[in-house]
Motif scaffolding. Structure first.
Motif, short mmCIF file in Angstrom:
data_model
loop_
_atom_site.label_atom_id
_atom_site.label_comp_id
_atom_site.label_asym_id
_atom_site.label_seq_id
_atom_site.Cartn_x
_atom_site.Cartn_y
_atom_site.Cartn_z
N THR A 79 2.29 -0.04 -7.50
CA THR A 79 1.58 1.09 -6.88
C THR A 79 2.43 1.92 -5.94
N GLY A 80 3.60 1.44 -5.59
CA GLY A 80 4.44 2.16 -4.65
C GLY A 80 4.08 1.92 -3.20
N THR A 81 3.16 1.01 -2.93
CA THR A 81 2.77 0.68 -1.55
C THR A 81 3.94 0.02 -0.83
N PRO A 82 4.34 0.56 0.33
CA PRO A 82 5.48 -0.03 1.04
C PRO A 82 5.18 -1.46 1.51
N VAL A 83 6.19 -2.29 1.47
CA VAL A 83 6.02 -3.66 1.93
C VAL A 83 5.84 -3.70 3.45
#
Length: 318
Positions: free
Chosen positions: A208-212
């Protein structure tokens, strides 16, 4: 009956753990804009490092868990630590902390019922009555000024999931603690939780491209530090220390104080004030905890009782 020194220390440990857990609701509400999975992974990684340092200072020898014990610890990490930490943040974003408290207040009753089913025994009248008082008192304390709690479907679902996580902490953590001790179980579980969450965060980033992670604000950093050191590290050691001294059912009664402590924390921060129904609920909860703790010893040592009811610390000590 009079409590012996071991039982009194267990009650003190449980009460101290509850005071810290109560603050976790307020802390979790500060992390709604922070990367959730990665933030929780850092929380448990920091807790693991702290526990390892603490174990080294105590010259604690870690016992290698058996396969069965590792299953218990894995389930504890997945449901009681990783699951509860994530669900609590979502729950406080879907509904008010007070509504979450209603669900958490039912934890003692569920723990007693599950323990009785597993042990194939009937719970004592005082323990059952105390659990009902705790659950009812927590609900009364969380009523709105109009006399009703305003639930949303999403808020109800997430609050019930948070309740499941709270129950899992006691029910899943007690069996391995019997053989390994609280420090060993907590350290293994925190390490597993951190790795589990980092893996999930990396998968979500790829999909999803959600930053860690991202750089936290001062408020977010304070909340993460409190959750990592205060709630995760200290609370689990205190809680399982209480389980060792009391038993899972009687320790679980203290869960009923969590929403009340949460209300106190909100009052201290200036975001709420104590109402008449909250004072009445607090009184009922305190009565329930006292009633549930007065369990005759023969009730907690019934032949065939669940292992979690007879917890002792058998971990090697330096």
């Amino acid at each position: 009956m009079m409590f012996d020194a071991r039982e009194r220390s267990g009650a003190a440990l449980a009460l101290g753990a509850v005071c810290l857990i109560g603050g976790s609701v307020a802390a979790a509400s500060r992390l709604h804009g922070f990367p959730l999975i990665g933030g929780q992974a850092v929380r448990y990684a920091v807790a693991t490092v702290f526990l390892l340092v603490w174990a080294r200072r105590r010259k604690h020898t870690f016992v290698r868990p058996t396969r069965v014990q590792m299953v218990w610890i894995f389930l504890l990490a997945a449901m009681g630590m990783a699951g509860y930490g994530i669900v609590l943040v979502y729950a406080t974003s879907m509904t008010s902390p007070g509504n979450v408290g209603v669900a958490l207040g039912a934890a003692p009753l569920i723990i007693v019922l599950v323990q009785s089913i597993l042990a194939r025994t009937r719970p004592s009248r005082s323990l059952m009555g105390g659990s009902l008082c705790v659950a009812c008192g927590s609900a009364v304390a969380q009523l709105s000024t109009s006399g009703a709690v305003q639930w949303s479907v999403q808020g109800l679902v997430w609050s019930c999931l948070a309740l499941t996580g709270v129950c899992a902490i006691t029910l899943l953590g007690a069996p391995p603690t019997k053989e390994l001790g609280s420090l060993t179980v907590t350290t293994y579980a925190c390490g597993l939780t951190s790795g589990m969450l980092f893996l999930i965060a990396l998968i979500l980033q790829a999909v999803t491209g959600t930053p860690v992670l991202r750089r936290p604000t001062a408020v977010e950093f304070s909340a993460l530090a409190f959750l990592a050191l205060g709630v995760t590290t200290v609370v689990f050691l205190m809680w399982y220390g209480a389980v060792e001294r009391l038993d899972a059912s009687r320790t679980g009664l203290f869960n009923g104080l969590v929403p009340l402590v949460s209300l106190l924390a909100l009052s201290v921060t200036g975001t709420g004030s104590a109402a008449i129904n909250q004072i009445a609920g607090a009184t009922l909860v305190l009565f329930g905890v006292a009633l549930g703790l007065v369990v005759k010893k023969r009730d907690t040592t019934t032949p065939g009782a669940c292992a979690a009811e007879q917890v002792t610390d058998r971990s090697p000590r330096g």
